[in-house]
Design an enzyme around this catalytic site. Structure first.
Site, PDB file in Angstrom:
ATOM      1  N   ILE A 126       0.791  -1.358   0.066  1.00  0.00           N
ATOM      2  CA  ILE A 126       0.202   0.109  -0.281  1.00  0.00           C
ATOM      3  C   ILE A 126       1.163   1.521   0.262  1.00  0.00           C
ATOM      4  O   ILE A 126       1.860   1.495   1.044  1.00  0.00           O
ATOM      5  CB  ILE A 126      -0.612  -0.213   1.159  1.00  0.00           C
ATOM      6  CG1 ILE A 126      -1.772  -1.469   1.307  1.00  0.00           C
ATOM      7  CG2 ILE A 126      -1.624   1.133   1.110  1.00  0.00           C
ATOM      8  CD1 ILE A 126      -2.806  -1.761   0.643  1.00  0.00           C
TER       9      ILE A 126
ATOM     10  N   LEU B 198      -6.861  -0.100   4.647  1.00  0.00           N
ATOM     11  CA  LEU B 198      -6.747  -0.615   3.296  1.00  0.00           C
ATOM     12  C   LEU B 198      -6.016  -1.484   3.588  1.00  0.00           C
ATOM     13  O   LEU B 198      -6.507  -2.761   2.488  1.00  0.00           O
ATOM     14  CB  LEU B 198      -6.318   0.259   2.120  1.00  0.00           C
ATOM     15  CG  LEU B 198      -6.759   1.866   2.021  1.00  0.00           C
ATOM     16  CD1 LEU B 198      -6.731   3.113   0.963  1.00  0.00           C
ATOM     17  CD2 LEU B 198      -8.282   1.604   1.720  1.00  0.00           C
ATOM     18  N   GLY B 199      -4.908  -1.893   3.551  1.00  0.00           N
ATOM     19  CA  GLY B 199      -3.839  -3.189   3.674  1.00  0.00           C
ATOM     20  C   GLY B 199      -5.196  -4.874   3.752  1.00  0.00           C
ATOM     21  O   GLY B 199      -5.347  -5.400   3.670  1.00  0.00           O
ATOM     22  N   SER B 200      -5.654  -4.415   4.861  1.00  0.00           N
ATOM     23  CA  SER B 200      -6.203  -5.146   5.922  1.00  0.00           C
ATOM     24  C   SER B 200      -8.032  -5.551   4.336  1.00  0.00           C
ATOM     25  O   SER B 200      -8.282  -6.284   4.330  1.00  0.00           O
ATOM     26  CB  SER B 200      -7.291  -4.514   7.064  1.00  0.00           C
ATOM     27  OG  SER B 200      -6.635  -4.941   8.055  1.00  0.00           O
TER      28      SER B 200
ATOM     29  N   GLU C  15       4.758 -15.558   0.956  1.00  0.00           N
ATOM     30  CA  GLU C  15       5.817 -15.367   1.072  1.00  0.00           C
ATOM     31  C   GLU C  15       6.192 -14.512   1.960  1.00  0.00           C
ATOM     32  O   GLU C  15       6.413 -12.799   1.654  1.00  0.00           O
ATOM     33  CB  GLU C  15       6.128 -15.013  -0.188  1.00  0.00           C
ATOM     34  CG  GLU C  15       7.867 -15.291  -0.864  1.00  0.00           C
ATOM     35  CD  GLU C  15       8.456 -14.732  -1.773  1.00  0.00           C
ATOM     36  OE1 GLU C  15       8.945 -15.114  -2.642  1.00  0.00           O
ATOM     37  OE2 GLU C  15       6.877 -15.582  -2.650  1.00  0.00           O
TER      38      GLU C  15
ATOM     39  N   GLN D 239      -1.590   4.621   3.517  1.00  0.00           N
ATOM     40  CA  GLN D 239      -1.142   4.102   4.756  1.00  0.00           C
ATOM     41  C   GLN D 239      -2.688   4.578   5.783  1.00  0.00           C
ATOM     42  O   GLN D 239      -2.373   5.637   5.720  1.00  0.00           O
ATOM     43  CB  GLN D 239       0.515   3.955   5.524  1.00  0.00           C
ATOM     44  CG  GLN D 239       0.999   2.794   3.868  1.00  0.00           C
ATOM     45  CD  GLN D 239       2.534   2.942   3.597  1.00  0.00           C
ATOM     46  OE1 GLN D 239       2.877   3.319   4.907  1.00  0.00           O
ATOM     47  NE2 GLN D 239       3.447   2.721   2.832  1.00  0.00           N
TER      48      GLN D 239
END
Length: 509
Positions: A264, A273-275, A297, A269
């Protein structure tokens, strides 16, 4: 030299400026610096040979068409082997050719945005939060439009993802890659038409594997001897064996879907939004029949936190997961192996497979869930709580069983390292690890509760309550409850997850 080397050396992180410029004649520009430049400019993250150096990498915030401009007031005159770094040549390995076009051409394209432009791929989902409306688009790397966009943004991977590397977009296995683009959708005030602003993306690679049946037992013969199993017989290929053209669609084969890159951008941030993006990717493969497991990874701590909280949030929405509990009737042995019936292992494994979560990740999240259900008098926290009630015998036993379950997993996980220690040292070291895990689980539970409280206040809702057992035990002081959506330096837990995959593949073979 007339001047010392310091006068001609610049910090690459400070000199490098990235800009997102919204299309249109009065496009808004968001500027930010990279977190890392060592993959491009070396471990010292310094550039020699210039004074007042500025490296400006501008992006058309819609289609992410890049433009690179390098400015400086003075350039060091080459003396022998000492010469200025050829910045353009270095960056040409990370940027497409279009990035080196004249700035006026790039600005001309920016000023005339297409009214009908949409991100490549297909629209997967959309949502609205306090920052506006967002959409997630999904496409295959074999799609030329997806490939073009990925080529333009790949330099952001080493600049913001520690240890991150670019994808070979020209690889023959490009079709194994799926890309998820996160865009903010806004209305252009000049013409009232929709416009898209790039916010982040994630890539997923599908690993295909064969799930062979177990070797059948040998077949007894009439003379009480056994014949070898047909599966172990040597394979004989006849000369006239019809090879033909394979008709199997590999996209239908069983696979593990691994989240490889996840980013993101800084202007977006700390907005959860990452969630949102992680949840969308996870749900996509949860309902993708060929995917048997969803892996990650090389995550960093920030991504791990986001993943743990989102996995726990999803699992708590499942009645079968909520039904898992510690069996307090299990006797605690003074010596010997840890009992196998602390929880219903068969039921837990069924939930894990349905959720498509790796073993180590699932049982960490399950331990977190069971810890949240412990009585307040024994439940670990992240701070001192002098108002603890006196624990009942049942509460103490439940906590002891929970710790036994945790110690068993940690011991198996660290067997090689612990096996080199004397018994007394082994017990002491394992106890230290358990305390660290307890603190980390408590920190994550507090972080999750704070996030859900914030979502409720913002009107976005939550999935389920924290634990159904009353108040949390710790304050939130010093705990950052925002995800920044960045993935990914290498760490032991991720490498162990990969080892786990390899072990499972060997079992399946």
């Amino acid at each position: 030299m007339a001047d010392d080397d310091g006068a001609w050396t610049a910090s690459a992180n400070e000199a490098f400026v990235i800009s997102l410029v919204a299309p249109g004649s009065n496009g808004k520009e968001s500027k930010f610096h990279p977190r890392f430049t060592y993959p491009i400019f070396g471990e010292e993250e310094e550039i020699f040979g210039y004074q007042d150096l500025q490296i400006n990498l501008r992006y058309n915030a819609t289609d992410m068409r890049p433009n690179l401009q390098i400015k400086f007031s003075k350039q060091f005159p080459a003396i022998g082997d000492a010469e200025p770094l050829d910045i353009k040549e270095v960056l040409s390995e990370f940027l497409p050719e279009v990035a080196f076009q004249p700035l006026k051409d790039w600005k001309s394209e920016l000023a005339k945005p297409r009214d009908d432009w949409t991100p490549p791929g297909e629209l997967l989902t959309s949502f609205t939060n306090k920052a506006g409306r967002f959409e997630v688009w999904k496409g295959s790397l074999s799609d030329p439009a997806v490939k073009q966009l990925v080529k333009r943004i790949q330099i952001l991977v080493p600049l913001f993802i520690e240890g991150g590397t670019a994808i070979n977009v020209d690889d023959k296995d490009a079709g194994h890659w799926t890309v998820f683009f996160l865009y903010q959708k806004k209305t252009d005030p000049s013409n009232k038409k929709p416009t898209y602003i790039f916010a982040g993306y994630s890539t997923v690679y599908r690993f295909f594997f064969l799930h062979l049946p177990p070797t059948p037992p040998t077949t007894p013969l009439s003379d009480n001897t056994s014949s070898p199993s047909p599966i172990n017989d040597p394979i004989v290929i006849k000369e006239d064996f019809p090879l033909g053209t394979p008709t199997i669609d590999i996209t239908t084969l069983p696979c593990r879907s691994r989240i490889s890159q996840f980013l993101i951008l800084p202007p977006f941030q700390h907005l959860s939004l990452g969630s949102r993006l992680y949840h969308t990717v996870y749900q996509t493969y949860l309902f993708h029949p060929p995917t048997k497991e969803i892996t990650v990874e090389d995550p960093n701590e920030a991504f791990d936190d986001m993943r743990d909280i989102n996995d726990l949030r999803h699992l708590r929405s499942l009645p079968s997961f909520q039904a898992l509990q510690i069996n307090t009737s299990t006797p605690i042995p003074k010596t010997g192996p840890v009992p196998k019936n602390i929880i219903d292992e068969a039921a837990a494994e069924k939930v894990r497979k349905e959720a498509k979560i790796t073993k180590r990740q699932f049982y960490r999240v399950l331990e977190m869930q069971l810890m949240s259900r412990l009585g307040e008098s024994v439940r670990p926290g992240i701070g001192l709580d002098e108002s603890k009630k006196v624990a009942t015998a049942t509460e103490r036993k439940e906590y002891a069983l929970w710790k036994l379950m945790l110690k068993k997993r940690l011991y198996v996980h660290n067997r090689d390292a612990l096996g080199q220690l004397q018994l007394e040292e082994r017990v002491e070291k394992l106890g230290e690890v358990v305390k660290g895990v307890e603190f980390d689980y408590a920190r994550l539970l507090v972080k999750m509760e704070d996030q859900e409280q914030r979502l409720m206040e913002e009107g976005e809702g939550v999935v389920v309550a924290m634990n159904g057992k009353g108040k949390r035990k710790a304050t939130t002081e010093g705990v950052d409850d925002d995800d920044n959506g960045e993935s990914v330096r290498k760490k032991a837990r991720a490498e162990d997850e990969e080892e786990e995959e390899e072990e499972e593949e060997e079992e399946e073979e």
